[in-house]
Scaffold this active site. Structure first.
Site, PDB file in Angstrom:
ATOM      1  N   LYS A   1      -9.722   1.027  -5.495  1.00  0.00           N
ATOM      2  CA  LYS A   1     -10.511   0.412  -3.991  1.00  0.00           C
ATOM      3  C   LYS A   1     -11.317   1.545  -3.396  1.00  0.00           C
ATOM      4  O   LYS A   1     -10.992   2.692  -3.532  1.00  0.00           O
ATOM      5  CB  LYS A   1      -9.132  -0.165  -3.161  1.00  0.00           C
ATOM      6  CG  LYS A   1      -8.055   0.852  -2.708  1.00  0.00           C
ATOM      7  CD  LYS A   1      -7.015   0.344  -1.841  1.00  0.00           C
ATOM      8  CE  LYS A   1      -6.035   1.367  -1.343  1.00  0.00           C
ATOM      9  NZ  LYS A   1      -4.933   0.716  -0.686  1.00  0.00           N
ATOM     10  N   HIS A   2     -12.053   1.056  -2.493  1.00  0.00           N
ATOM     11  CA  HIS A   2     -12.603  -0.218  -1.851  1.00  0.00           C
ATOM     12  C   HIS A   2     -13.821  -0.284  -2.592  1.00  0.00           C
ATOM     13  O   HIS A   2     -14.623  -0.252  -1.966  1.00  0.00           O
ATOM     14  CB  HIS A   2     -12.485  -0.257  -0.398  1.00  0.00           C
ATOM     15  CG  HIS A   2     -11.254   0.150   0.065  1.00  0.00           C
ATOM     16  ND1 HIS A   2     -10.863   1.581   0.409  1.00  0.00           N
ATOM     17  CD2 HIS A   2     -10.137  -0.560   0.469  1.00  0.00           C
ATOM     18  CE1 HIS A   2      -9.658   1.758   0.868  1.00  0.00           C
ATOM     19  NE2 HIS A   2      -9.202   0.430   1.145  1.00  0.00           N
TER      20      HIS A   2
ATOM     21  N   ASP B   1      -9.840  -7.460  -0.212  1.00  0.00           N
ATOM     22  CA  ASP B   1      -9.096  -6.482   0.865  1.00  0.00           C
ATOM     23  C   ASP B   1      -8.410  -7.441   1.880  1.00  0.00           C
ATOM     24  O   ASP B   1      -8.998  -8.404   1.783  1.00  0.00           O
ATOM     25  CB  ASP B   1     -10.126  -5.338   1.498  1.00  0.00           C
ATOM     26  CG  ASP B   1      -9.433  -4.102   2.058  1.00  0.00           C
ATOM     27  OD1 ASP B   1      -8.456  -4.206   2.314  1.00  0.00           O
ATOM     28  OD2 ASP B   1     -10.090  -3.385   2.547  1.00  0.00           O
TER      29      ASP B   1
ATOM     30  N   ARG C   1       4.479   2.908   4.353  1.00  0.00           N
ATOM     31  CA  ARG C   1       4.677   1.947   5.256  1.00  0.00           C
ATOM     32  C   ARG C   1       6.377   1.857   5.717  1.00  0.00           C
ATOM     33  O   ARG C   1       6.553   1.047   6.356  1.00  0.00           O
ATOM     34  CB  ARG C   1       4.595   0.645   4.403  1.00  0.00           C
ATOM     35  CG  ARG C   1       3.270   0.449   3.738  1.00  0.00           C
ATOM     36  CD  ARG C   1       2.241   0.041   4.882  1.00  0.00           C
ATOM     37  NE  ARG C   1       1.289  -0.543   4.374  1.00  0.00           N
ATOM     38  CZ  ARG C   1      -0.344  -0.338   5.120  1.00  0.00           C
ATOM     39  NH1 ARG C   1       0.007   0.482   6.175  1.00  0.00           N
ATOM     40  NH2 ARG C   1      -1.069  -0.606   4.669  1.00  0.00           N
TER      41      ARG C   1
ATOM     42  N   ASP D   1       0.965  -1.246   0.027  1.00  0.00           N
ATOM     43  CA  ASP D   1      -0.188  -0.193  -0.059  1.00  0.00           C
ATOM     44  C   ASP D   1       0.811   1.339  -0.003  1.00  0.00           C
ATOM     45  O   ASP D   1       1.544   1.471   0.870  1.00  0.00           O
ATOM     46  CB  ASP D   1      -0.743   0.043   1.194  1.00  0.00           C
ATOM     47  CG  ASP D   1      -1.925  -0.999   1.384  1.00  0.00           C
ATOM     48  OD1 ASP D   1      -2.818  -1.092   0.301  1.00  0.00           O
ATOM     49  OD2 ASP D   1      -1.985  -2.069   2.094  1.00  0.00           O
TER      50      ASP D   1
ATOM     51  N   HIS E   1     -11.531  -2.451   9.125  1.00  0.00           N
ATOM     52  CA  HIS E   1     -10.407  -3.117   9.892  1.00  0.00           C
ATOM     53  C   HIS E   1     -10.998  -3.575  11.457  1.00  0.00           C
ATOM     54  O   HIS E   1     -10.458  -4.706  11.758  1.00  0.00           O
ATOM     55  CB  HIS E   1      -9.363  -2.178  10.276  1.00  0.00           C
ATOM     56  CG  HIS E   1      -8.729  -1.978   9.207  1.00  0.00           C
ATOM     57  ND1 HIS E   1      -8.595  -0.705   8.509  1.00  0.00           N
ATOM     58  CD2 HIS E   1      -7.618  -2.369   8.293  1.00  0.00           C
ATOM     59  CE1 HIS E   1      -7.862  -0.488   7.436  1.00  0.00           C
ATOM     60  NE2 HIS E   1      -7.047  -1.584   7.555  1.00  0.00           N
TER      61      HIS E   1
ATOM     62  N   ARG F   1      -7.868   9.856   2.815  1.00  0.00           N
ATOM     63  CA  ARG F   1      -7.319   9.171   1.590  1.00  0.00           C
ATOM     64  C   ARG F   1      -8.177   9.101   0.401  1.00  0.00           C
ATOM     65  O   ARG F   1      -7.753   8.630  -0.724  1.00  0.00           O
ATOM     66  CB  ARG F   1      -7.356   7.653   2.160  1.00  0.00           C
ATOM     67  CG  ARG F   1      -6.468   7.421   3.569  1.00  0.00           C
ATOM     68  CD  ARG F   1      -6.863   5.906   3.922  1.00  0.00           C
ATOM     69  NE  ARG F   1      -6.628   4.837   3.263  1.00  0.00           N
ATOM     70  CZ  ARG F   1      -6.875   3.382   3.290  1.00  0.00           C
ATOM     71  NH1 ARG F   1      -7.771   3.221   4.479  1.00  0.00           N
ATOM     72  NH2 ARG F   1      -6.621   2.692   2.576  1.00  0.00           N
TER      73      ARG F   1
END
Length: 533
Positions: A200-201, A287, A109, A101, A213, A170
């Site tokens: 996405k998503h 996902d 990340r 990602d 999540h 985002r």
């Protein structure tokens, strides 16, 4: 992995179990222990795993991060990532497809790598999607430098819920056409460097108030409403020919024949809507299957992996039980199901390894020049006029900053040209704020939200918000906001003389904001979302 190698593997006979293994993309953690690295190596070798999705560390993975596990940062994560990719590729029987990602760059990340603005910042840029193209291109180059083939971006969700705890910043915004055009520019920039992307998503995570999540969001809209808005950019981008679509964990009854089932395991949504109605024949990737929206409902190892595959996912991202998943799919799937998904993923691999072998940079991009352009084009004068700010500056003012740890480079840059006194929040809050600044009429307020997500009012304390609102209400205040613009719904911003949204607290953005205050540049951006109190 060379072009010759991928051609050689194309003629190698695969067992059915190996073909299924190619569909699995478990998580790989850059800062794992040697024991965990060897476990993953064993999994790759024994089950012909097809790809890896890299994350910083186990503690920073979203389902763990919300649990406040300690994240240990490693300044050399990028070097570690490159070594691990080489190590895993060398032990793999078949070439691994490496994903990450990197919505706003590898910095999402990895420490000490180039960071680009969040999508909401890019959403403020007007009539200059060439810059978004450059962002996609530069991020793709950085991915190639690491050995990454697949950037699981951009977010194509239309963020129309200010309480959205996971999308928000985002997303490119709330306007479907703007989201479409900016996502397309980002994708084309990445394509120019032969790095894969994933929209996405699906079918749209923008209008939710639950983080998938942690739980399963419900979107209670009619199919027609969804087709006209949430699904609009997905359909247009599919028509343009995208590499892959990532299906989110969302309950959308109108698209699932009334069933409250996660879209990621819904045949109605993937095989029916996405494949048949919308005409998408590329790679469908789930996902992360460790996300609690689905994982907590299927404790039996291998069951969730089977359901996701049977629903129509070709790639099972962050599958936590590959061994049991492969066994369950092998037992239940038809020959046609396995062959179709395997053919898709293998064709994608042949495409990627063939073109990326032709040339690859080994150095990370210098993002300063592009970020400066982005900062200037996105800077938004949300309230007030340039003339009012100029007058305010000439009359004199007191600077007040509300910040936790961010260095106030904004004030520092202004003071080089126009000296002024300033106070921190702690200085103001140690005594009655009205007495501290009672003789001051003009207040330059620099606001640095402690967090980018809206949970707990973006991390502000009630005392901090009280002082902000008191200053805005009782003083002639010019506010510069270095963060998520949704913060404004907690403030009496309509009483401010001027509100300037900078979106990011990066050094270059603070310097650009200072130039704006000093009348050296104009604000050209437009707020891409609505702020409602």
């Amino acid at each position: 992995m060379s072009k010759t190698s991928i051609q050689k593997w194309s003629s190698t006979p695969f067992s059915q179990a190996e073909k299924i293994g190619q569909l699995f993309m478990p998580a790989a953690f850059i800062n794992d222990s040697e024991v965990e690295i060897q476990k993953l190596e064993k999994l790759i070798k024994e089950h012909a795993i097809g790809g890896l999705c890299f994350f910083h560390s186990r503690a920073s993975a979203a389902t763990n991060y919300e649990g406040k596990k300690e994240v240990i940062y490693n300044k050399r994560s990028f070097d570690t990532l490159k070594r691990l990719i080489d190590r895993y590729q060398n032990i793999a029987k078949y070439p691994l497809l490496i994903a990450i990602d990197a919505e706003w760059g590898l910095a999402m990340r990895i420490e000490n790598t180039p960071q680009y603005p969040y999508a909401i910042t890019l959403g403020a840029i007007q009539d200059n999607n060439d810059l978004i193209y450059e962002v996609g291109r530069n991020i793709a180059r950085d991915c190639k430098a690491a050995g990454i083939h697949w950037n699981l971006a951009p977010v194509t969700d239309i963020n129309n819920n200010p309480e959205n705890p996971v999308i928000g910043y985002r997303s490119f915004g709330e306007n479907k056409d703007s989201v479409l055009q900016k996502a397309l520019a980002y994708i084309k920039g990445s394509q120019s460097e032969s790095v894969l992307t994933s929209i996405k998503h699906f079918p749209g995570h923008g209008d939710t108030s639950v983080d998938s999540h942690l739980g399963l969001p419900l979107i209670d809209k009619s199919k027609q409403e969804l087709l006209e808005n949430e699904l609009y950019p997905f359909q247009k981008l599919i028509d343009e020919g995208v590499d892959s679509v990532m299906v989110g964990h969302l309950s959308v009854p109108a698209l699932a024949n009334g069933k409250r089932i996660s879209s990621s395991i819904s045949k109605d949504i993937i095989k029916g809507l996405l494949r048949e109605e919308m005409g998408f024949d590329g790679i469908v990737i789930s996902d992360a299957l460790n996300m609690h929206a689905v994982s907590k409902n299927y404790p039996k190892k291998g069951e969730l992996e089977w359901l996701a595959f049977d629903a129509g996912n070709d790639v099972l991202c962050f599958a936590e039980h590959p061994k049991e998943g492969i066994e369950t799919i092998l037992k239940n799937a038809t020959h046609h199901q396995i062959e179709k998904s395997f053919e898709r993923i293998w064709e994608l691999k042949k495409k990627v390894f063939a073109v990326q072998e032709m040339g690859s940079n080994s150095e990370l991009e210098n993002n300063n020049e592009l970020n400066t352009k982005l900062a200037k084009q996105s800077l938004t004068l949300f309230k007030g006029t340039r003339t009012e700010i100029s007058k305010f500056k000439e009359e004199g003012f007191l600077g007040v900053e509300i910040s936790r740890s961010t260095d106030n480079l904004f004030f520092n840059a202004i003071q080089k040209s126009k000296p002024f006194d300033s106070r921190t929040f702690s200085e103001v809050s140690r005594m009655d704020s009205s007495k501290t600044i009672e003789t001051e009429e003009n207040i330059l307020l620099a606001l640095f939200p402690p967090q980018i997500k809206p949970v707990n009012k973006f991390g502000f304390t009630e005392k901090e918000l009280q002082i902000v609102n008191e200053l805005i209400t009782t003083k002639n205040t010019v506010l510069y906001l270095f963060g998520n613009p949704y913060v404004l719904k907690h403030m009496n911003y309509e009483n401010a003389s001027a509100v300037v949204i900078v979106y990011q607290d990066l050094e270059l953005f603070q310097n650009v904001a200072a130039q704006h205050f000093l009348d050296k540049i104009q604000a050209k951006g437009k707020l891409p979302i609505s702020v409602k109190k």
